[in-house]
Design an enzyme around this catalytic site. Structure first.
Site, PDB file in Angstrom:
ATOM      1  N   LYS A  33       0.833  -1.210   0.000  1.00  0.00           N
ATOM      2  CA  LYS A  33       0.000   0.000   0.000  1.00  0.00           C
ATOM      3  C   LYS A  33       0.870   1.263   0.000  1.00  0.00           C
ATOM      4  O   LYS A  33       0.622   2.185  -0.764  1.00  0.00           O
ATOM      5  CB  LYS A  33      -0.918   0.041   1.241  1.00  0.00           C
ATOM      6  CG  LYS A  33      -1.822  -1.168   1.395  1.00  0.00           C
ATOM      7  CD  LYS A  33      -2.795  -1.007   2.571  1.00  0.00           C
ATOM      8  CE  LYS A  33      -2.137  -0.960   3.939  1.00  0.00           C
ATOM      9  NZ  LYS A  33      -1.504  -2.245   4.354  1.00  0.00           N
ATOM     10  N   ARG A  53      -9.579   0.746   9.118  1.00  0.00           N
ATOM     11  CA  ARG A  53      -9.108  -0.589   9.477  1.00  0.00           C
ATOM     12  C   ARG A  53     -10.150  -1.368  10.271  1.00  0.00           C
ATOM     13  O   ARG A  53      -9.896  -2.500  10.663  1.00  0.00           O
ATOM     14  CB  ARG A  53      -7.870  -0.450  10.340  1.00  0.00           C
ATOM     15  CG  ARG A  53      -6.569  -0.922   9.661  1.00  0.00           C
ATOM     16  CD  ARG A  53      -5.477  -0.685  10.681  1.00  0.00           C
ATOM     17  NE  ARG A  53      -4.239  -1.324  10.429  1.00  0.00           N
ATOM     18  CZ  ARG A  53      -3.187  -0.757   9.842  1.00  0.00           C
ATOM     19  NH1 ARG A  53      -3.282   0.443   9.333  1.00  0.00           N
ATOM     20  NH2 ARG A  53      -2.050  -1.405   9.755  1.00  0.00           N
ATOM     21  N   ARG A  92      11.681  -5.371   4.030  1.00  0.00           N
ATOM     22  CA  ARG A  92      11.512  -3.958   4.399  1.00  0.00           C
ATOM     23  C   ARG A  92      12.385  -3.630   5.614  1.00  0.00           C
ATOM     24  O   ARG A  92      13.054  -2.603   5.637  1.00  0.00           O
ATOM     25  CB  ARG A  92      10.043  -3.674   4.730  1.00  0.00           C
ATOM     26  CG  ARG A  92       9.820  -2.250   5.239  1.00  0.00           C
ATOM     27  CD  ARG A  92       8.375  -1.835   5.190  1.00  0.00           C
ATOM     28  NE  ARG A  92       7.590  -2.399   6.260  1.00  0.00           N
ATOM     29  CZ  ARG A  92       6.257  -2.377   6.301  1.00  0.00           C
ATOM     30  NH1 ARG A  92       5.575  -1.862   5.307  1.00  0.00           N
ATOM     31  NH2 ARG A  92       5.605  -2.885   7.311  1.00  0.00           N
ATOM     32  N   ARG A 106      11.206  -0.670  11.979  1.00  0.00           N
ATOM     33  CA  ARG A 106       9.980  -0.500  12.757  1.00  0.00           C
ATOM     34  C   ARG A 106       9.908  -1.525  13.873  1.00  0.00           C
ATOM     35  O   ARG A 106      10.223  -2.693  13.679  1.00  0.00           O
ATOM     36  CB  ARG A 106       8.769  -0.675  11.828  1.00  0.00           C
ATOM     37  CG  ARG A 106       8.514   0.515  10.957  1.00  0.00           C
ATOM     38  CD  ARG A 106       7.423   0.264   9.963  1.00  0.00           C
ATOM     39  NE  ARG A 106       6.212  -0.324  10.540  1.00  0.00           N
ATOM     40  CZ  ARG A 106       5.060  -0.405   9.883  1.00  0.00           C
ATOM     41  NH1 ARG A 106       4.968   0.086   8.666  1.00  0.00           N
ATOM     42  NH2 ARG A 106       4.018  -0.957  10.445  1.00  0.00           N
ATOM     43  N   ARG A 120      -0.417  -8.767  13.622  1.00  0.00           N
ATOM     44  CA  ARG A 120      -1.001  -7.788  12.694  1.00  0.00           C
ATOM     45  C   ARG A 120      -1.847  -8.486  11.626  1.00  0.00           C
ATOM     46  O   ARG A 120      -2.872  -7.970  11.191  1.00  0.00           O
ATOM     47  CB  ARG A 120       0.091  -6.928  12.064  1.00  0.00           C
ATOM     48  CG  ARG A 120       0.622  -5.853  13.032  1.00  0.00           C
ATOM     49  CD  ARG A 120       2.042  -5.447  12.713  1.00  0.00           C
ATOM     50  NE  ARG A 120       2.152  -4.668  11.513  1.00  0.00           N
ATOM     51  CZ  ARG A 120       3.255  -4.604  10.755  1.00  0.00           C
ATOM     52  NH1 ARG A 120       4.339  -5.292  11.101  1.00  0.00           N
ATOM     53  NH2 ARG A 120       3.291  -3.876   9.683  1.00  0.00           N
TER      54      ARG A 120
HETATM   55  P1  AMP Z   1       0.754   0.529   9.382  1.00  0.00           P
HETATM   56  O1  AMP Z   1       1.951   1.415   9.232  1.00  0.00           O
HETATM   57  O2  AMP Z   1      -0.416   0.961   8.544  1.00  0.00           O
HETATM   58  O3  AMP Z   1       1.083  -0.930   9.208  1.00  0.00           O
HETATM   59  O4  AMP Z   1       0.258   0.699  10.894  1.00  0.00           O
HETATM   60  C1  AMP Z   1       1.095   0.360  11.975  1.00  0.00           C
HETATM   61  C2  AMP Z   1       0.291   0.287  13.252  1.00  0.00           C
HETATM   62  O5  AMP Z   1      -0.328   1.541  13.523  1.00  0.00           O
HETATM   63  C3  AMP Z   1      -0.867  -0.707  13.264  1.00  0.00           C
HETATM   64  O6  AMP Z   1      -0.429  -2.021  13.553  1.00  0.00           O
HETATM   65  C4  AMP Z   1      -1.736  -0.122  14.371  1.00  0.00           C
HETATM   66  O7  AMP Z   1      -1.180  -0.353  15.650  1.00  0.00           O
HETATM   67  C5  AMP Z   1      -1.610   1.368  14.107  1.00  0.00           C
HETATM   68  N1  AMP Z   1      -2.615   1.855  13.150  1.00  0.00           N
HETATM   69  C6  AMP Z   1      -2.380   2.389  11.917  1.00  0.00           C
HETATM   70  N2  AMP Z   1      -3.516   2.717  11.312  1.00  0.00           N
HETATM   71  C7  AMP Z   1      -4.524   2.376  12.158  1.00  0.00           C
HETATM   72  C8  AMP Z   1      -5.949   2.444  12.097  1.00  0.00           C
HETATM   73  N3  AMP Z   1      -6.570   2.922  11.017  1.00  0.00           N
HETATM   74  N4  AMP Z   1      -6.645   1.988  13.172  1.00  0.00           N
HETATM   75  C9  AMP Z   1      -6.042   1.509  14.264  1.00  0.00           C
HETATM   76  N5  AMP Z   1      -4.710   1.385  14.384  1.00  0.00           N
HETATM   77  C10 AMP Z   1      -3.941   1.823  13.348  1.00  0.00           C
END
Ligand code: AMP
Length: 188
Positions: free
Chosen positions: A13, A88, A127, A135, A146
Site C-alpha cells: 500500500k 481498518r 523492508r 519499525r 497484525r
Molecule cells: P501501518 O503502518 O499501517 O502498518 O500501521 C502500523 C500500526 O499503527 C498498526 O499495527 C496499528 O497499531 C496502528 N494503526 C495504523 N492505522 C490504524 C488504524 N486505522 N486503526 C487503528 N490502528 C492503526
C-alpha cells in the site's frame, strides 16, 4: 480523486501510495506514519499508543478518526488523498462515510491489493533489512498479530465496500510497476 488502498501489512500500500503521489499529485495519508511520528516526537498521544503499536494491535478508532478528519482538510489534499492504513475497522469505515458527507467530499475507488499471506513475512523482513530505521512492529511475532488483526477486524470492511459497489481488486503479488498499471487503469 480520493481513494482507499486496502490490504494486509506488507501488501504494498505504502509503495503504491508514494507512486500515486509522484504521478498524480495526490497526498498519501498513512495513519501508521502519523502515529509513528507521534511516537518519535514523544507526544502524549505517541506515549499512549506505543505499546499497542509495538504489539501489533490497533489503536482506538477515535484516535485515527480524529487524525484523518483534521488531515483531509489541509490544502495539500486538494488534488485528492490516498488513505493508506485507514479505515481498518467497520466502525472506522462508517465514520469515514459520515465525515466525508459532512465535509462535502467524496470517495472514489477502494482498491484492494490481494496478496498471498505466506509471502508477507518475506516482504516485511525485506523492508526491515532495507529500511534505515527498523519499525518496532516489523518482526515475526508482531507481524503474526497484525495479520490476525487484519483478518478479524479489517477484512470485514471488504464486504462493506463491495456492497456499495466501490471495491476494485488488483493482484498485489505482481511486480510493483504491474500493480501501478492496474491501479492506473482503475483511476483512469
Ligand atoms: P501501518 O503502518 O499501517 O502498518 O500501521 C502500523 C500500526 O499503527 C498498526 O499495527 C496499528 O497499531 C496502528 N494503526 C495504523 N492505522 C490504524 C488504524 N486505522 N486503526 C487503528 N490502528 C492503526
Amino acid at each position: 480523486m480520493n481513494i482507499i488502498l486496502l490490504g494486509p501489512p506488507g501488501a504494498g500500500k505504502g509503495t503504491q501510495a508514494k507512486i500515486l503521489e509522484d504521478n498524480r499529485g495526490m497526498k498519501q495519508l498513512s495513519t501508521g506514519d502519523m502515529l509513528r511520528a507521534e511516537i518519535a516526537a514523544e507526544t502524549p498521544l505517541g506515549i499512549k499508543v506505543k505499546g499497542l503499536m509495538d504489539a501489533g494491535s490497533l489503536v482506538p478508532d477515535e484516535v485515527v478518526v480524529e487524525m484523518i478528519s483534521n488531515r483531509i482538510e489541509q490544502p495539500d489534499c486538494a488534488k485528492g488523498f490516498i488513505l493508506d492504513g485507514f479505515p481498518r475497522t467497520v466502525v472506522q469505515a462508517e465514520t469515514l462515510d459520515k465525515m466525508l458527507a459532512a465535509k462535502n467530499k467524496k470517495l472514489g475507488s477502494v482498491i484492494q491489493l490481494v496478496v498471498d499471506e505466506d509471502a508477507l513475512l518475506a516482504r516485511i523482513e525485506k523492508r526491515a533489512a532495507e529500511s534505515a530505521t527498523v519499525r518496532a512492529d516489523d518482526n515475526a511475532e508482531a507481524l503474526k498479530k497484525r495479520l490476525a488483526v487484519y483478518r478479524e477486524q479489517t477484512a470485514p470492511i471488504i464486504p462493506y465496500y463491495e456492497a456499495k459497489g466501490m471495491l476494485k481488486k488488483v493482484d498485489g503479488m505482481a511486480a510493483v510497476n504491474v500493480v501501478t498499471d492496474q491501479i492506473d487503469k482503475i483511476l483512469g
